[in-house]
Design a protein around this motif. Structure first.
Motif, short mmCIF file in Angstrom:
data_model
loop_
_atom_site.label_atom_id
_atom_site.label_comp_id
_atom_site.label_asym_id
_atom_site.label_seq_id
_atom_site.Cartn_x
_atom_site.Cartn_y
_atom_site.Cartn_z
N THR A 58 0.73 -1.16 0.10
CA THR A 58 -0.07 -0.15 0.07
C THR A 58 0.84 1.16 -0.13
OG1 THR A 58 -1.62 -1.03 0.99
CG2 THR A 58 -1.82 1.10 1.32
N ALA A 59 1.85 1.22 0.84
CA ALA A 59 2.87 2.25 1.00
C ALA A 59 3.61 2.67 -0.42
CB ALA A 59 3.81 2.33 1.98
N PHE A 60 4.12 1.30 -0.97
CA PHE A 60 4.60 1.49 -2.34
C PHE A 60 3.66 2.07 -3.25
CE2 PHE A 60 5.36 -0.93 -6.46
CZ PHE A 60 6.87 -0.43 -6.45
N LEU A 61 2.73 1.74 -3.44
CA LEU A 61 1.96 2.18 -4.48
C LEU A 61 1.51 3.76 -4.33
CD1 LEU A 61 -0.86 -0.47 -5.06
CD2 LEU A 61 1.00 -0.07 -6.51
N LYS A 62 1.65 3.98 -3.09
CA LYS A 62 1.29 5.52 -2.64
C LYS A 62 2.51 6.41 -3.16
CE LYS A 62 0.15 8.79 0.96
NZ LYS A 62 -0.12 8.86 2.43
N ASN A 63 3.88 5.75 -3.08
CA ASN A 63 5.00 6.44 -3.30
C ASN A 63 5.13 6.53 -4.82
OD1 ASN A 63 5.60 7.34 -0.66
ND2 ASN A 63 6.79 5.12 -0.47
N ILE A 64 4.60 5.72 -5.51
CA ILE A 64 5.04 5.61 -7.01
C ILE A 64 3.88 6.08 -7.89
CG2 ILE A 64 6.54 3.46 -6.85
CD1 ILE A 64 4.34 1.84 -8.21
N LYS A 65 2.88 6.38 -7.15
CA LYS A 65 1.74 7.01 -8.02
C LYS A 65 2.08 8.12 -9.00
CE LYS A 65 -3.09 7.89 -6.61
NZ LYS A 65 -4.13 7.99 -5.51
N GLU A 66 2.84 8.81 -8.78
CA GLU A 66 3.11 9.97 -9.93
C GLU A 66 3.75 9.51 -11.23
OE1 GLU A 66 1.65 11.76 -8.28
OE2 GLU A 66 1.50 11.56 -6.87
N LYS A 67 4.62 8.20 -11.03
CA LYS A 67 5.38 7.72 -12.00
C LYS A 67 4.87 6.74 -12.90
CE LYS A 67 9.43 7.80 -8.66
NZ LYS A 67 10.41 7.11 -8.16
N PHE A 68 3.44 6.16 -12.69
CA PHE A 68 2.85 5.44 -13.38
C PHE A 68 1.67 5.95 -13.84
CE2 PHE A 68 6.14 2.83 -11.32
CZ PHE A 68 6.61 2.31 -12.46
N ASP A 69 0.95 5.27 -15.05
CA ASP A 69 -0.31 5.58 -15.45
C ASP A 69 -1.33 5.42 -14.48
OD1 ASP A 69 -2.59 4.07 -17.07
OD2 ASP A 69 -1.99 5.77 -18.05
N GLU A 70 -2.39 6.15 -14.51
CA GLU A 70 -3.44 5.96 -13.28
C GLU A 70 -4.16 4.51 -13.41
OE1 GLU A 70 -7.35 8.20 -11.61
OE2 GLU A 70 -6.31 9.17 -13.41
N GLU A 71 -4.45 4.25 -14.49
CA GLU A 71 -5.04 2.87 -14.69
C GLU A 71 -4.25 1.63 -14.25
OE1 GLU A 71 -6.75 0.02 -18.39
OE2 GLU A 71 -6.37 1.97 -18.87
N LEU A 72 -2.96 1.81 -14.42
CA LEU A 72 -2.32 0.83 -13.77
C LEU A 72 -2.21 0.75 -12.43
CD1 LEU A 72 -0.03 -1.64 -14.42
CD2 LEU A 72 1.60 0.37 -14.52
N ILE A 73 -1.88 1.69 -11.58
CA ILE A 73 -2.19 2.23 -10.28
C ILE A 73 -3.64 1.60 -9.79
CG2 ILE A 73 -2.24 3.66 -8.37
CD1 ILE A 73 0.62 3.29 -9.50
N ASN A 74 -4.50 1.89 -10.53
CA ASN A 74 -5.77 1.33 -10.05
C ASN A 74 -6.03 -0.20 -10.07
OD1 ASN A 74 -6.89 4.12 -9.54
ND2 ASN A 74 -7.63 4.25 -11.59
#
Length: 95
Positions: free
Chosen positions: A48-64
């Motif tokens: 969960t923390a990992f996804l929060k930290n990389i959110k700006e680096k990846f496409d929103e659909e991929l993060i979702n």
């Protein structure tokens, strides 16, 4: 973050575990080799923390998609039990 997967099982390997996201998550070659495609060492808070930290680096659909995958059952204890069974020869594979 990557989305690499083994989509074709190597000759002589058996699929031990998988899911709708990763059909060949865990494979074995006889009692000699065990492969795992994921990161069983990741805990839910870590991921969960990992996804929060990389959110700006990846496409929103991929993060979702990654966040949606967290709704499943991450069972590190079960994986560790399976790994121990394999190491000690008690996984129940027959050859």
């Amino acid at each position: 973050m990557h989305q690499d997967q083994v989509i074709e099982v190597a000759d002589g390997f058996d699929v031990i575990a998988g899911s709708c996201y990763c059909w060949n998550y865990l494979t074995a070659y006889k009692t000699q080799v065990l492969t795992v495609q994921g990161h069983p060492e990741f805990t839910m808070p870590f991921f969960t923390a990992f996804l929060k930290n990389i959110k700006e680096k990846f496409d929103e659909e991929l993060i979702n998609k990654a966040q949606f995958s967290l709704q499943g059952n991450i069972n590190n204890k079960k994986f560790n039990q399976l790994l121990n069974q394999f190491i000690y020869g008690n996984i129940g594979l027959t050859y």
